[in-house]
Design an enzyme around this catalytic site. Structure first.
Site, PDB file in Angstrom:
ATOM      1  N   HIS A 138       0.849  -1.193   0.000  1.00  0.00           N
ATOM      2  CA  HIS A 138       0.000   0.000   0.000  1.00  0.00           C
ATOM      3  C   HIS A 138       0.881   1.237   0.000  1.00  0.00           C
ATOM      4  CE1 HIS A 138      -3.318   2.706   0.681  1.00  0.00           C
ATOM      5  NE2 HIS A 138      -2.571   3.302   1.584  1.00  0.00           N
ATOM      6  N   ARG A 147     -15.668  12.843   8.082  1.00  0.00           N
ATOM      7  CA  ARG A 147     -14.429  13.530   8.492  1.00  0.00           C
ATOM      8  C   ARG A 147     -14.088  14.652   7.527  1.00  0.00           C
ATOM      9  NH1 ARG A 147     -10.469   8.935   8.114  1.00  0.00           N
ATOM     10  NH2 ARG A 147      -8.925  10.547   8.451  1.00  0.00           N
ATOM     11  N   ASP A 194     -15.797   2.714   7.070  1.00  0.00           N
ATOM     12  CA  ASP A 194     -14.774   3.702   6.700  1.00  0.00           C
ATOM     13  C   ASP A 194     -15.297   4.667   5.655  1.00  0.00           C
ATOM     14  OD1 ASP A 194     -12.058   4.859   6.493  1.00  0.00           O
ATOM     15  OD2 ASP A 194     -12.266   4.093   4.460  1.00  0.00           O
ATOM     16  N   LYS A 197      -9.227  -1.143   5.289  1.00  0.00           N
ATOM     17  CA  LYS A 197      -9.467  -1.587   3.910  1.00  0.00           C
ATOM     18  C   LYS A 197      -8.434  -2.623   3.484  1.00  0.00           C
ATOM     19  CE  LYS A 197      -9.651   2.850   3.069  1.00  0.00           C
ATOM     20  NZ  LYS A 197      -9.792   4.232   2.607  1.00  0.00           N
ATOM     21  N   SER A 235      -8.270   4.008   8.999  1.00  0.00           N
ATOM     22  CA  SER A 235      -9.012   4.062   7.743  1.00  0.00           C
ATOM     23  C   SER A 235      -8.288   3.249   6.660  1.00  0.00           C
ATOM     24  CB  SER A 235      -9.160   5.529   7.320  1.00  0.00           C
ATOM     25  OG  SER A 235      -9.509   5.643   5.963  1.00  0.00           O
TER      26      SER A 235
END
Ligand code: URA
Length: 435
Positions: free
Chosen positions: A82, A168, A161, A187, A183
């Site tokens: 990621h 947010r 999320d 995922k 968050s």
């Protein structure tokens, strides 16, 4: 338990229990806890922070509001990467096929670009026919057949999320470390992976500009992943200038293909290889990092990575011939050169500004609903440290719509700083978080 008591406890700086966090997240996702209470909760977390245990509990609770893929039937370890996002960051397109060619299973669920940053899904969709919205059944089949699958977020993954992030965004609570870390990880952990390498960007083009902030985010995400029993490490990498030489979707696919052909720019090749090696290392496929590096270098040199990319493109409905002939990718109507007005060395390329200029040309999204143009973007001929003569081309702009060309050109002219001397080169990998 009442939602108001949980908000009050957090407001007063006390640690919440796992059950309290799960109650709040479930209630909010199902609608029994309203937006105004979730807003107050997010603001309390913003000011009070969260302990490591609370952050893991928040991540797990958000993940469990949706589907967690069970990929245990795949005959090998599952691992992903990621990145927190940047400009010209196309490493996913290179490392996923390389890691799969070297024996890993890579169930990659990616995002789209927003603002100055690009997104893997937009890049993939510039390949004619490529489908990023596979059903989970098709995703599984693709993984079984070729060892990787490249899809977008589905509504089933971490719905909490999705809802909380939108809240947010309008309550000034995005910039909270535990909220950002949970968050992202809620995922990623839903992908059913055993291991994850995080590429946390730092510098002008990154989500977190300051090194210390990037490090804190990396540490928080590593802690969460390990707290959930996964092998997770992080590299903090430089985003002070775009990665590689292209910004813009089809241009980035072309550069990724060239990199898989062994003809890519050195910075892009070396970071992609290093991240792929970490994937193999963390997944336990190679005995140690050096052996993993050899495996991915072999997968590049033999062309196995390129063939794997071709295979996944075909399985996901795209035109696999782009791997032999990149002129099959969308092409912009015209090109415009940006020439240097001075002689010397490139001393800096304002990374965020280049991303914004790309967005103005149509390569990125100003808002989530903006349409992007796959063909347009920027090719950089000079990177930081390179010598340049007056009148020499610094960049080529690939343009379809001249509407905002002037504005983009003005930004790009400001972005490149030419001086007599260039600063010493910064290493691409700034820090490794491996323990
Ligand atoms: N990216 C995410 O997915 N979540 C955040 O909170 C910030 C960036």
């Amino acid at each position: 338990v009442r939602a108001v008591d949980i908000i009050q406890k957090k407001r007063d700086g006390h640690e919440l229990g796992r059950d309290e966090i799960a109650f709040f997240v479930d209630g909010y996702t199902r609608g029994s806890i309203p937006d105004y209470q979730a807003s107050a909760f997010a603001m309390a977390v913003f000011f009070r922070g969260m302990t490591a245990a609370e952050t893991v509990a928040l991540t797990e609770s958000m993940m469990r509001t949706g589907e967690v893929l069970d990929l245990s039937d795949l005959p090998g370890p599952r691992v992903d990467k990621h990145s927190t996002g940047g400009v010209g960051d196309k490493t996913s397109l290179i490392l996923a096929p390389l890691a799969a060619a070297a024996g890993a299973f890579v169930p990659m669920i990616s995002g789209r670009g927003l603002g100055h940053t690009g997104g893997t899904l937009d890049k993939l969709e510039s390949i004619p026919g490529f489908r990023v919205s596979l059903s989970l059944k098709e995703f599984r089949e693709t993984l079984h057949k070729c060892g990787l699958g490249l899809i977008g977020q589905t509504p089933e993954i971490a719905p909490a999320d999705r809802k909380l992030y939108a809240l947010r965004d309008v309550t000034a609570t995005v910039e909270s470390l535990p909220l950002i870390a949970s968050s992202i990880m809620s995922k990623k952990m839903a992908e059913g992976i055993d291991a994850l390498i995080l590429d946390v960007k730092t510098g002008d083009g990154a989500f977190m500009k300051k090194f210390e902030d990037s490090k804190a985010l990396a540490e928080a995400m590593v802690r969460i992943g390990r707290g959930m029993g996964k092998k997770v490490s992080a590299l903090i990498t430089d985003m002070e200038q775009p990665l590689g030489r292209t910004v813009g979707n089809a241009l980035e696919v072309k550069e990724s293909v060239e990199t898989l052909q062994g003809r890519g720019p050195k910075d892009l090749e070396s970071l992609s290889l290093e991240l792929a090696a970490w994937m193999l290392h963390l997944a336990g496929i190679a005995p140690g990092l050096d052996a993993a590096r050899t495996r991915v270098r072999d997968a590049l040199a033999s062309g196995a990575g390129l063939r794997k990319f071709q295979e996944v493109i075909e399985l996901q409905g795209g035109d696999p011939r782009v791997c032999d002939d990149t002129s099959r990718l969308p092409q912009a109507r015209e090109t415009v050169e940006l020439r240097s007005e001075a002689e010397g060395r490139v001393a800096g390329i304002a990374c965020r500004t280049v991303g914004q200029a790309g967005m103005l040309l149509g390569a990125g999204r100003e808002t989530v609903d903006s349409r992007i143009d796959p063909a347009v973007g920027i090719v950089l001929h000079k990177k930081v440290g390179d010598p340049v003569r007056e009148g020499e081309s610094l960049m080529t702009l690939h343009v379809d719509d001249r509407g905002r060309l002037e504005e983009a050109t003005r930004l790009l002219r400001q972005a490149v700083r030419v001086a007599r001397e260039a600063p010493p080169a910064t290493p691409l990998v700034r820090l490794v978080l491996d323990r």
